[in-house]
Design a protein around this motif. Structure first.
Motif, PDB file in Angstrom:
ATOM      1  N   ALA A 174      29.204  56.768  72.762  1.00  0.00           N
ATOM      2  CA  ALA A 174      28.911  56.807  71.334  1.00  0.00           C
ATOM      3  C   ALA A 174      28.949  58.261  70.887  1.00  0.00           C
ATOM      4  N   ASN A 175      29.708  58.526  69.831  1.00  0.00           N
ATOM      5  CA  ASN A 175      29.795  59.869  69.271  1.00  0.00           C
ATOM      6  C   ASN A 175      29.079  59.917  67.923  1.00  0.00           C
ATOM      7  N   GLY A 176      28.759  61.120  67.483  1.00  0.00           N
ATOM      8  CA  GLY A 176      28.137  61.284  66.180  1.00  0.00           C
ATOM      9  C   GLY A 176      26.661  60.932  66.141  1.00  0.00           C
ATOM     10  N   VAL A 177      26.020  60.819  67.312  1.00  0.00           N
ATOM     11  CA  VAL A 177      24.576  60.588  67.379  1.00  0.00           C
ATOM     12  C   VAL A 177      23.945  61.935  67.743  1.00  0.00           C
ATOM     13  N   THR A 178      23.351  62.605  66.776  1.00  0.00           N
ATOM     14  CA  THR A 178      22.989  64.014  66.903  1.00  0.00           C
ATOM     15  C   THR A 178      22.127  64.302  68.129  1.00  0.00           C
ATOM     16  N   GLU A 179      20.979  63.651  68.219  1.00  0.00           N
ATOM     17  CA  GLU A 179      20.077  63.860  69.355  1.00  0.00           C
ATOM     18  C   GLU A 179      19.379  62.549  69.689  1.00  0.00           C
ATOM     19  N   ALA A 180      19.954  61.797  70.619  1.00  0.00           N
ATOM     20  CA  ALA A 180      19.367  60.516  71.015  1.00  0.00           C
ATOM     21  C   ALA A 180      18.213  60.777  71.984  1.00  0.00           C
ATOM     22  N   LEU A 181      17.016  60.991  71.430  1.00  0.00           N
ATOM     23  CA  LEU A 181      15.857  61.299  72.258  1.00  0.00           C
ATOM     24  C   LEU A 181      15.208  60.041  72.827  1.00  0.00           C
ATOM     25  N   GLY A 182      15.565  58.879  72.307  1.00  0.00           N
ATOM     26  CA  GLY A 182      15.075  57.617  72.837  1.00  0.00           C
ATOM     27  C   GLY A 182      16.210  56.646  73.039  1.00  0.00           C
ATOM     28  N   LEU A 183      16.254  55.979  74.189  1.00  0.00           N
ATOM     29  CA  LEU A 183      17.253  54.950  74.479  1.00  0.00           C
ATOM     30  C   LEU A 183      16.560  53.773  75.152  1.00  0.00           C
ATOM     31  N   ALA A 184      17.023  52.563  74.847  1.00  0.00           N
ATOM     32  CA  ALA A 184      16.481  51.369  75.485  1.00  0.00           C
ATOM     33  C   ALA A 184      17.573  50.316  75.561  1.00  0.00           C
ATOM     34  N   GLY A 240      21.369  60.509  76.316  1.00  0.00           N
ATOM     35  CA  GLY A 240      21.780  61.211  75.117  1.00  0.00           C
ATOM     36  C   GLY A 240      22.259  62.612  75.429  1.00  0.00           C
ATOM     37  N   GLY A 241      22.938  63.217  74.463  1.00  0.00           N
ATOM     38  CA  GLY A 241      23.415  64.581  74.577  1.00  0.00           C
ATOM     39  C   GLY A 241      23.567  65.180  73.201  1.00  0.00           C
ATOM     40  N   ASN A 242      24.161  66.341  73.109  1.00  0.00           N
ATOM     41  CA  ASN A 242      24.359  67.000  71.829  1.00  0.00           C
ATOM     42  C   ASN A 242      25.476  66.314  71.055  1.00  0.00           C
ATOM     43  N   GLY A 243      25.106  65.342  70.235  1.00  0.00           N
ATOM     44  CA  GLY A 243      26.070  64.624  69.419  1.00  0.00           C
ATOM     45  C   GLY A 243      26.726  63.446  70.109  1.00  0.00           C
ATOM     46  N   ILE A 244      26.310  63.121  71.328  1.00  0.00           N
ATOM     47  CA  ILE A 244      26.930  62.024  72.066  1.00  0.00           C
ATOM     48  C   ILE A 244      25.885  61.245  72.852  1.00  0.00           C
ATOM     49  N   ILE A 245      26.267  60.025  73.231  1.00  0.00           N
ATOM     50  CA  ILE A 245      25.558  59.276  74.260  1.00  0.00           C
ATOM     51  C   ILE A 245      26.579  59.030  75.371  1.00  0.00           C
ATOM     52  N   VAL A 246      26.216  59.408  76.587  1.00  0.00           N
ATOM     53  CA  VAL A 246      27.107  59.321  77.732  1.00  0.00           C
ATOM     54  C   VAL A 246      26.713  58.127  78.595  1.00  0.00           C
ATOM     55  N   GLY A 247      27.712  57.435  79.120  1.00  0.00           N
ATOM     56  CA  GLY A 247      27.492  56.380  80.088  1.00  0.00           C
ATOM     57  C   GLY A 247      28.151  56.757  81.398  1.00  0.00           C
ATOM     58  N   ALA A 248      27.434  56.567  82.517  1.00  0.00           N
ATOM     59  CA  ALA A 248      27.975  56.890  83.835  1.00  0.00           C
ATOM     60  C   ALA A 248      27.661  55.755  84.793  1.00  0.00           C
ATOM     61  N   ASN A 249      28.606  55.434  85.650  1.00  0.00           N
ATOM     62  CA  ASN A 249      28.379  54.412  86.663  1.00  0.00           C
ATOM     63  C   ASN A 249      27.228  54.844  87.565  1.00  0.00           C
ATOM     64  N   LYS A 250      26.307  53.928  87.842  1.00  0.00           N
ATOM     65  CA  LYS A 250      25.117  54.285  88.605  1.00  0.00           C
ATOM     66  C   LYS A 250      25.425  54.670  90.045  1.00  0.00           C
ATOM     67  N   LEU A 251      26.558  54.221  90.563  1.00  0.00           N
ATOM     68  CA  LEU A 251      26.886  54.491  91.960  1.00  0.00           C
ATOM     69  C   LEU A 251      28.026  55.491  92.115  1.00  0.00           C
TER      70      LEU A 251
END
Length: 259
Positions: free
Chosen positions: A199-209, A179-190
């Motif tokens: 994902a945009n417009g997600v204010t503070e994603a403090l939990g992800l699963a 999560g981030g400030n208003g976003i969820i970021v995806g990054a390649n693990k390698l």
């Protein structure tokens, strides 16, 4: 004030009350379970020594087993042999066998690149195969070998230069999400290309699963903290559109999946 506790309850309900695994704790944070035990961390403050602890799922009469000392363990993760934790106090990463013993230092909090940059005040973490992934106060997302090595910066979720939250973190077979400030970021693990917003417009994603069966990433969005604007939602790891499943919630922080 030493009034924290760790408790458990069957999904079907616990009748007269939950099982108390430990109480009188200083800031318990981070929790994980395997088929036999619950594991958790507690903080060091004043004359109280923090640590990593375990207790059988059936209960331990409020007297958990000490696995290792710790300063301020914030995030905790588990695989089949070890308990891993990231420490807010000294910005280190350590592990100890699930049965206890000597702990091993995986990252000593020092520079991770030639410019002298270091990760600061580590937050949440997740273990996935040969690597541990963690976030820090500056909203960096990093990869570290479970055997110890120099961490690799994968992404930074800062959006609008807002610092100071410990956002949720999870992985799928190819990516790490944070999560981030208003976003969820995806990054390649390698890779270390910085990732991209999934994902945009997600204010503070403090939990992800991540649900490996459906390929869905779920979030718990804290919201602004000023009202009932938190949400629970999801999106597909194949780039599927995000969907709010429940809105008008007051500061949801954590999320877990169970079938």
């Amino acid at each position: 004030s030493g009034n924290g506790s760790v408790k458990g309850c069957p999904v079907s309900g616990c009748g007269s009350g939950p099982t108390i695994y430990a109480q009188g704790l200083t800031n318990p944070r981070g929790i994980a379970v395997d088929s036999t035990n619950v594991y958790f961390g507690t903080a060091t403050y004043g004359g109280v020594a923090g640590g990593i602890w375990s207790c059988p799922l059936t209960g331990c009469a409020g007297s958990p087993k000490s696995l290792a000392p710790a300063a301020i363990p914030y995030g905790l993760a588990l695989d089949g042999t070890s308990v891993y934790w990231v420490d807010y106090d000294d910005s280190t990463v350590r592990k100890v066998a699930t049965g206890g013993g000597l702990s091993a230092m995986l990252y000593d909090g020092g520079p991770y690149d030639d410019a002298g940059n270091a990760f600061n005040q580590l937050g949440l973490c997740v273990v996935d195969g040969p690597y541990l992934y963690f976030g820090d106060y500056s909203e960096d997302v990093a990869r570290l070998s479970i055997n110890g090595d120099t961490p690799v910066l994968l992404a930074n979720t800062v959006n609008g230069s807002v610092y100071g939250s410990y956002f949720g973190i999870t992985t799928d077979p190819n990516n790490v999400y944070s999560g981030g400030n208003g976003i969820i970021v995806g990054a390649n693990k390698l890779s270390s290309d910085g990732g991209s917003a999934v994902a945009n417009g997600v204010t503070e994603a403090l939990g992800l699963a991540f649900d490996s069966t459906s390929g869905i990433v779920y979030w718990a969005n804290f919201g602004t903290g000023n009202g009932n604007d938190g949400t629970i939602g999801k999106f597909g790891n194949d780039g599927g559109a995000k969907q709010v499943m429940q809105a008008s919630l007051v500061t949801p922080e954590a999320i877990a999946l169970g079938g």
